[in-house]
Design a protein around this motif. Sequence first.
Motif, PDB file in Angstrom:
ATOM      1  N   GLU A 140       0.825  -1.206   0.000  1.00  0.00           N
ATOM      2  CA  GLU A 140       0.000   0.000   0.000  1.00  0.00           C
ATOM      3  C   GLU A 140       0.865   1.265   0.000  1.00  0.00           C
ATOM      4  OE1 GLU A 140      -3.601   2.041   2.626  1.00  0.00           O
ATOM      5  OE2 GLU A 140      -2.279   0.551   3.521  1.00  0.00           O
TER       6      GLU A 140
ATOM      7  N   GLU B 254       2.242   1.793  -3.392  1.00  0.00           N
ATOM      8  CA  GLU B 254       1.195   2.208  -4.322  1.00  0.00           C
ATOM      9  C   GLU B 254       0.808   3.665  -4.127  1.00  0.00           C
ATOM     10  OE1 GLU B 254      -2.945   0.162  -5.863  1.00  0.00           O
ATOM     11  OE2 GLU B 254      -2.409   0.037  -3.756  1.00  0.00           O
ATOM     12  N   MET B 255       0.705   4.126  -2.886  1.00  0.00           N
ATOM     13  CA  MET B 255       0.213   5.460  -2.599  1.00  0.00           C
ATOM     14  C   MET B 255       1.302   6.530  -2.604  1.00  0.00           C
ATOM     15  SD  MET B 255      -3.013   5.265  -2.336  1.00  0.00           S
ATOM     16  CE  MET B 255      -4.204   3.938  -2.301  1.00  0.00           C
TER      17      MET B 255
ATOM     18  N   HIS C  35       0.688   8.491  -7.822  1.00  0.00           N
ATOM     19  CA  HIS C  35       0.611   8.046  -6.428  1.00  0.00           C
ATOM     20  C   HIS C  35      -0.273   9.033  -5.668  1.00  0.00           C
ATOM     21  CE1 HIS C  35       3.857   5.331  -7.500  1.00  0.00           C
ATOM     22  NE2 HIS C  35       4.535   6.375  -7.978  1.00  0.00           N
TER      23      HIS C  35
ATOM     24  N   LEU D 193      -1.342   9.707  -2.662  1.00  0.00           N
ATOM     25  CA  LEU D 193      -1.061  10.331  -1.371  1.00  0.00           C
ATOM     26  C   LEU D 193       0.163  11.240  -1.396  1.00  0.00           C
ATOM     27  CD1 LEU D 193      -1.946   7.609   1.272  1.00  0.00           C
ATOM     28  CD2 LEU D 193      -3.334   9.445   0.339  1.00  0.00           C
TER      29      LEU D 193
END
Length: 293
Positions: free
Chosen positions: A116, A119-120, A143, A145
């Motif tokens: 995660e 990914e973010m 991405h 975040l």
Amino acid sequence: MTPEALGARLVALIAPVAATPSVSGGQRFARATVDVPPDRWLTAVRAARDDDTLACDFFDWLSAVDELTDGFDVVAHLWSTRLRHGVLLRTRLPRDAPTVASVVDVYPGAAWHERETHEMFGIDFAGHGDLLPLLLPPEFEGHPLRKEFVLASRVAKPWPGAKEPGESEAGGGRRPIRPPGVPAPGEWGTTPTPAGAGGVGEGPRGGTPARPAGERPARPAPGTRPARTPRSAGTAGGPTRAEQPSPGVGPVAESARDAAAPDTPGEGPAESGGEPIADPPGRAGRSDDGGTT
């Protein structure tokens, strides 16, 4: 052990590497926090698990924080199920090459957390071997975040809040924000026609059609009552209107009505023989002041 003692213990375990101990906020939920260099990230995690004083045998969570030009902070929280204390480990990665060693070999439960975070935030965890998308479709680009990532909703519709990164701070005041899911007037659907507006409403949200004026019964003038049609005595062999009891009036109600009749001789209701009802005995010889005449 206190959070300060836990942090000092972990710093001593990874010496002579320079590490910075501190204590997080949260008052009685405060945690020992230790900042370590990226090349000692895996060493610090393994030391926190294997040391008998720390005994952090449970991996809680791992994530990252975007610090813009300062890079990314990778944060992991470890917990001791036997001693009931926790330790926060942090390391800072450069923004141009955010890479750190994976801790899956120490804590297998960190696999999804690292996927995660990759990914973010776009952080690479060396040695993971399976950094496949976890929440987003494979064709997703970027991405979400990262703080420079522009949300698609802000591209499709002007955002009423803060400006995007890099935009000018100049501009007008903030627009009023509507509740979620409530469209602005004219943005969706048709305008409903109020009930009784003289026609069928527009679209599926229209109002109720108005009733034509010709179908409405005429109202009587104030203070008047409509005339009633009298019924003949021989109509269909039934009783006349005078012989019918009043609607909703039973024997008890009729007795109460007769009791409230005036006491003046000759003005009360007639008996079956047509003669007026006489005054009660003794009333004719009584005066108003209680005496007799």
